[in-house]
Design a protein around this motif. Structure first.
Motif, PDB file in Angstrom:
ATOM      1  N   ASN A  69       0.850  -1.185   0.000  1.00 45.90           N
ATOM      2  CA  ASN A  69       0.000   0.000   0.000  1.00 45.90           C
ATOM      3  C   ASN A  69       0.887   1.237   0.000  1.00 45.90           C
ATOM      4  N   LEU A  70       1.157   1.738  -1.208  1.00 47.98           N
ATOM      5  CA  LEU A  70       2.021   2.886  -1.384  1.00 47.98           C
ATOM      6  C   LEU A  70       1.191   4.148  -1.606  1.00 47.98           C
ATOM      7  N   PRO A  71       1.816   5.318  -1.492  1.00 44.73           N
ATOM      8  CA  PRO A  71       1.066   6.555  -1.701  1.00 44.73           C
ATOM      9  C   PRO A  71       0.398   6.579  -3.073  1.00 44.73           C
ATOM     10  N   LEU A  72      -0.892   6.827  -3.090  1.00 46.15           N
ATOM     11  CA  LEU A  72      -1.702   7.033  -4.298  1.00 46.15           C
ATOM     12  C   LEU A  72      -2.077   5.747  -5.039  1.00 46.15           C
ATOM     13  N   TYR A  73      -1.501   4.612  -4.683  1.00 43.95           N
ATOM     14  CA  TYR A  73      -1.905   3.392  -5.378  1.00 43.95           C
ATOM     15  C   TYR A  73      -1.520   2.165  -4.555  1.00 43.95           C
ATOM     16  N   ARG A  74      -2.102   1.038  -4.942  1.00 46.60           N
ATOM     17  CA  ARG A  74      -1.845  -0.232  -4.266  1.00 46.60           C
ATOM     18  C   ARG A  74      -1.157  -1.174  -5.237  1.00 46.60           C
ATOM     19  N   LYS A  75      -0.023  -1.709  -4.841  1.00 47.76           N
ATOM     20  CA  LYS A  75       0.766  -2.585  -5.704  1.00 47.76           C
ATOM     21  C   LYS A  75       0.495  -4.046  -5.345  1.00 47.76           C
ATOM     22  N   VAL A  76       0.166  -4.834  -6.349  1.00 51.60           N
ATOM     23  CA  VAL A  76      -0.097  -6.255  -6.146  1.00 51.60           C
ATOM     24  C   VAL A  76       1.177  -6.945  -5.682  1.00 51.60           C
ATOM     25  N   GLY A  77       1.046  -7.912  -4.764  1.00 51.11           N
ATOM     26  CA  GLY A  77       2.198  -8.673  -4.303  1.00 51.11           C
ATOM     27  C   GLY A  77       2.834  -9.451  -5.435  1.00 51.11           C
ATOM     28  N   MET A  78       4.151  -9.639  -5.364  1.00 48.81           N
ATOM     29  CA  MET A  78       4.864 -10.293  -6.457  1.00 48.81           C
ATOM     30  C   MET A  78       4.367 -11.713  -6.701  1.00 48.81           C
ATOM     31  N   VAL A  79       4.149 -12.488  -5.643  1.00 51.33           N
ATOM     32  CA  VAL A  79       3.693 -13.863  -5.826  1.00 51.33           C
ATOM     33  C   VAL A  79       2.368 -13.890  -6.586  1.00 51.33           C
ATOM     34  N   GLN A  80       1.428 -13.053  -6.173  1.00 48.96           N
ATOM     35  CA  GLN A  80       0.133 -13.001  -6.850  1.00 48.96           C
ATOM     36  C   GLN A  80       0.293 -12.614  -8.322  1.00 48.96           C
ATOM     37  N   GLU A  81       1.147 -11.636  -8.595  1.00 56.27           N
ATOM     38  CA  GLU A  81       1.315 -11.153  -9.963  1.00 56.27           C
ATOM     39  C   GLU A  81       1.951 -12.211 -10.861  1.00 56.27           C
ATOM     40  N   VAL A  82       3.021 -12.852 -10.391  1.00 55.57           N
ATOM     41  CA  VAL A  82       3.694 -13.854 -11.213  1.00 55.57           C
ATOM     42  C   VAL A  82       2.786 -15.065 -11.446  1.00 55.57           C
ATOM     43  N   VAL A  83       2.089 -15.506 -10.412  1.00 55.85           N
ATOM     44  CA  VAL A  83       1.186 -16.651 -10.568  1.00 55.85           C
ATOM     45  C   VAL A  83       0.054 -16.307 -11.529  1.00 55.85           C
ATOM     46  N   ALA A  84      -0.424 -15.065 -11.502  1.00 53.80           N
ATOM     47  CA  ALA A  84      -1.462 -14.641 -12.451  1.00 53.80           C
ATOM     48  C   ALA A  84      -0.949 -14.759 -13.888  1.00 53.80           C
ATOM     49  N   HIS A  85       0.320 -14.390 -14.120  1.00 56.18           N
ATOM     50  CA  HIS A  85       0.924 -14.550 -15.444  1.00 56.18           C
ATOM     51  C   HIS A  85       0.976 -16.026 -15.848  1.00 56.18           C
ATOM     52  N   LEU A  86       1.396 -16.866 -14.918  1.00 57.70           N
ATOM     53  CA  LEU A  86       1.519 -18.290 -15.223  1.00 57.70           C
ATOM     54  C   LEU A  86       0.165 -18.924 -15.528  1.00 57.70           C
ATOM     55  N   LYS A  87      -0.856 -18.557 -14.762  1.00 55.10           N
ATOM     56  CA  LYS A  87      -2.196 -19.116 -14.978  1.00 55.10           C
ATOM     57  C   LYS A  87      -2.732 -18.720 -16.353  1.00 55.10           C
ATOM     58  N   ARG A  88      -2.501 -17.472 -16.738  1.00 55.20           N
ATOM     59  CA  ARG A  88      -2.981 -17.038 -18.058  1.00 55.20           C
ATOM     60  C   ARG A  88      -2.209 -17.749 -19.163  1.00 55.20           C
ATOM     61  N   ALA A  89      -0.883 -17.881 -18.979  1.00 57.60           N
ATOM     62  CA  ALA A  89      -0.067 -18.536 -20.004  1.00 57.60           C
ATOM     63  C   ALA A  89      -0.469 -19.993 -20.184  1.00 57.60           C
ATOM     64  N   GLU A  90      -0.854 -20.632 -19.089  1.00 54.83           N
ATOM     65  CA  GLU A  90      -1.222 -22.040 -19.146  1.00 54.83           C
ATOM     66  C   GLU A  90      -2.465 -22.280 -20.002  1.00 54.83           C
ATOM     67  N   LYS A  91      -3.306 -21.271 -20.140  1.00 51.30           N
ATOM     68  CA  LYS A  91      -4.522 -21.395 -20.938  1.00 51.30           C
ATOM     69  C   LYS A  91      -4.277 -21.166 -22.424  1.00 51.30           C
ATOM     70  N   ASP A  92      -3.076 -20.715 -22.784  1.00 50.95           N
ATOM     71  CA  ASP A  92      -2.761 -20.382 -24.172  1.00 50.95           C
ATOM     72  C   ASP A  92      -1.830 -21.452 -24.742  1.00 50.95           C
TER      73      ASP A  92
END
Length: 334
Positions: A69-92
């Motif tokens: 939780n940084l000033p003016l915006y919220r940054k997604v945690g790295m684990v969540q972000e990388v896993v989101a990439h992997l899940k999307r890639a797995e569908k392609d």
């Protein structure tokens, strides 16, 4: 002061215009001034026009499973972000290879291990080739993640290694003594409050913590031995948890190649048996003009020219809670 005033004027103008348009009924959109992880990932092509694809996933900064939780915006945690990439890639089915672009000094023990595990499972399920390329720093937890790859490349000026564990324990007892403050603790066992920032650790506690550190470090070293098949001399050297240049890492067997990012792309094409026109793609939450391989962001974090706070500096400071870290932390004494 003038810079602050201009930034304030910019913010005031945007909010005033938005309020006017909404209140007048001219528009009824969902307005996101500072995009965060709530926006969906979309695919963007950086190079090539073929059907088969290479996905670049950036892993940059402190490795954590917690959002920031940084000033003016919220940054997604790295684990969540990388896993989101992997899940999307797995569908392609057209994703035939993944390139992890790592620039990280490491992070928490558990977050590093989760990412390693998730990447391995993704490889098993998808069958894609996976290459790790180290950028400025891929130390400790950053190197831990690279062990999941089929091939590890290092930029000519990369710093890697620091294969070990550090236990961080903030201590404010000296400050509290100066201020005349104390914390009353009632506990069920003598080690119940070990790691407390309000007092110095006892010799018994130090011995317990060192045992935990040695155990977690042993896990890291065993994984390196399993994945890299190092010589006895190399294993002895890396057990000191020192850092290495790319050339030293290559000599010891910690990496397989030294090269630039475009060399890594060519190596990925070769390993995966892809045509030269294979598409190199990224997943982002925002579109960027003149996008290229070196962009490490997946979403725009705010409005340009508003620098009330240097957000990059804030992001570079990890949340130093007491805990165990696969982290290269320059400046820490033994």
């Amino acid at each position: 002061m003038s810079h602050f005033f201009r930034a304030f004027q910019s913010l005031f103008f945007v909010f005033s215009l938005t309020s006017f348009l909404v209140c007048s009924g001219c528009i009824k959109p969902k307005i996101t001034l500072f995009p965060d992880g709530a926006e969906p990932l979309k695919e963007y092509t950086l190079q090539g026009s073929g059907k088969q694809k290479i996905l670049i996933i950036p892993i940059k900064g402190f490795i954590s499973d917690s959002p920031r939780n940084l000033p003016l915006y919220r940054k997604v945690g790295m684990v969540q972000e990388v896993v989101a990439h992997l899940k999307r890639a797995e569908k392609d089915e057209d994703i035939k290879a993944v390139l992890l672009k790592i620039d990280s000094p490491g992070g928490s023990v558990t977050a590093s291990d989760i990412l390693y595990h998730e990447i391995l499972k993704f490889k098993e399920r998808s069958g894609v080739k996976l290459i790790a390329v180290m950028m400025g720093v891929a130390a400790s937890g950053g190197y831990y993640i690279s062990l999941s790859a089929d091939l590890v490349m290092a930029h000519p000026t990369s710093i890697t290694g620091s294969i070990g564990v550090v236990f961080l324990q903030p201590n404010v007892s000296g400050l509290m003594d100066k201020m005349g403050l104390e914390v009353q603790i009632d506990k069920s066992g003598r080690n119940k409050d070990m790691g407390s920032p309000f007092r110095k650790a006892t010799p018994e506690e130090q011995k317990i913590v060192q045992g935990l550190v040695d155990d977690l470090a042993g896990r890291f070293l065993s994984l390196v031995d399993e994945r890299r098949k190092l010589s006895d001399e190399a294993k002895k050297d890396i057990a000191s948890a020192r850092i290495y240049t790319a050339s030293d890492a290559l000599r010891l067997g910690l990496v397989d190649r030294i090269g630039y990012l475009d060399d890594a792309i060519l190596e990925t094409i070769r390993m995966a048996g892809l045509p030269e026109d294979a598409r190199v793609v990224v997943y982002r939450r925002s579109e960027y003009a003149d996008d290229n391989f070196y962009n490490t962001s997946s979403s725009k974090r705010g409005m340009p020219d508003i620098n009330l706070i240097q957000l990059d500096l804030v992001e570079s400071i990890p949340p130093f809670r007491s805990g165990f870290y696969y982290l290269w932390l320059p400046g820490q004494s033994d």
